[in-house]
Scaffold this active site. Structure first.
Site, PDB file in Angstrom:
ATOM      1  N   LYS A   2       0.560  -1.449   0.445  1.00 29.64           N
ATOM      2  CA  LYS A   2      -0.337   0.182   0.040  1.00 29.64           C
ATOM      3  C   LYS A   2       1.216   1.028   0.400  1.00 29.64           C
ATOM      4  CE  LYS A   2      -2.111  -0.975   3.877  1.00 29.64           C
ATOM      5  NZ  LYS A   2      -1.624  -1.990   4.523  1.00 29.64           N
TER       6      LYS A   2
ATOM      7  N   ARG B 221      -9.299   1.968   8.788  1.00 26.35           N
ATOM      8  CA  ARG B 221      -8.728   0.227   9.595  1.00 26.35           C
ATOM      9  C   ARG B 221     -10.577  -0.506  10.398  1.00 26.35           C
ATOM     10  NH1 ARG B 221      -3.267  -0.793  10.026  1.00 26.35           N
ATOM     11  NH2 ARG B 221      -2.193   0.844  10.111  1.00 26.35           N
TER      12      ARG B 221
ATOM     13  N   ARG C  84      12.111 -13.181   2.490  1.00 17.27           N
ATOM     14  CA  ARG C  84      12.407 -12.000   2.951  1.00 17.27           C
ATOM     15  C   ARG C  84      13.694 -12.011   4.356  1.00 17.27           C
ATOM     16  NH1 ARG C  84       8.333  -7.143   1.680  1.00 17.27           N
ATOM     17  NH2 ARG C  84       7.743  -7.046   4.006  1.00 17.27           N
TER      18      ARG C  84
ATOM     19  N   ARG D 141      13.742  -7.932   9.951  1.00 19.06           N
ATOM     20  CA  ARG D 141      12.673  -7.171  10.328  1.00 19.06           C
ATOM     21  C   ARG D 141      11.765  -7.648  11.557  1.00 19.06           C
ATOM     22  NH1 ARG D 141      10.562  -3.399   6.432  1.00 19.06           N
ATOM     23  NH2 ARG D 141       9.545  -5.142   6.095  1.00 19.06           N
TER      24      ARG D 141
ATOM     25  N   ARG E 103      -0.386 -10.159  12.340  1.00 18.62           N
ATOM     26  CA  ARG E 103      -1.238  -9.267  11.271  1.00 18.62           C
ATOM     27  C   ARG E 103      -1.562  -9.036  10.849  1.00 18.62           C
ATOM     28  NH1 ARG E 103       3.624  -6.017   9.545  1.00 18.62           N
ATOM     29  NH2 ARG E 103       1.836  -4.437   9.088  1.00 18.62           N
TER      30      ARG E 103
END
Length: 214
Positions: A13, A88, A127, A139, A150
């Protein structure tokens, strides 16, 4: 042009919002950035948000809506904006509609990056593995289990927002797992179909902008 960019975490996004903000000459409004700016301002609203965030709690709808409302009141949004990370929840979407209606304006389109969750998780795992192989830091958001959580939160809270906007005839959906350029082309086609943007041009006559099905 007033746009909302929707999609699960990792869908791209922010990347697309940045590209279209530059192309259209309007600001990209990220919820995270807006909250940080509000906290830094030292205002009463900023102090309230700061205390909530320091406790590790989710910032409630009324605070987030107030932050967004204050931001879209600034002069640089006169010709439009792209909301990235807001709304959201359906409650936030309804509050945004009410706020815009009070100003005599409305959203022009809602762009959703749709992804296959299993494929997205595979991308995140890859990744993380690549970072580990190269001796880099992984990360926190690239931890597959954290990322899965999430996604679950998104599915429960934010995914219903797409139904809300679809019912209004505002929603246009593009496969977010394509290449960045292919996603950009797909989003451009959505806006062109809604007569909001001509492919190859910057933007169509703003006076003709309104609600369109997509």
């Amino acid at each position: 042009m007033r746009l909302v960019m929707l999609g699960p975490p990792g869908a791209g996004k922010g990347t697309q919002a940045t590209k279209f903000a530059t192309r259209l000459g309007i600001p990209q409004l990220s919820t995270g950035d807006m909250l940080r700016e509000t906290v830094a301002s030292g205002s009463a609203l900023g102090l309230r948000a700061k205390h909530i965030m320091e406790r590790g709690e989710l910032v409630p709808d009324d605070v987030v809506v107030s932050v967004v409302t204050n931001r879209i009141s600034q002069p640089d949004t006169a010709n439009g904006f792209i909301l990235d990370g807001f709304p959201r929840t359906v409650t936030q979407a309804e509050a945004l509609d009410q706020e815009l209606a009070g100003r005599g304006i409305e959203l022009d389109a809602v762009l959703e990056l749709e992804v296959n969750e299993d494929a997205l998780l595979d991308r995140i795992r890859g990744r993380a593995e690549e970072a580990a192989k190269n001796g880099g830091c992984i990360r926190k958001d690239d931890n597959p289990e954290v990322f899965r959580t999430r996604l679950e939160v998104y599915r429960a809270q934010t995914a219903p927002v797409t139904k809300y906007y679809r019912a209004q005839g505002l929603l246009g959906t593009v496969d977010g797992l394509q290449s960045i350029d292919a996603v950009t082309a797909g989003l451009t086609a959505v806006l062109a179909k809604a007569a909001l943007l001509r492919i190859g041009d910057k933007i169509s006559d703003a006076s003709s902008i309104g609600k369109h099905s997509s």
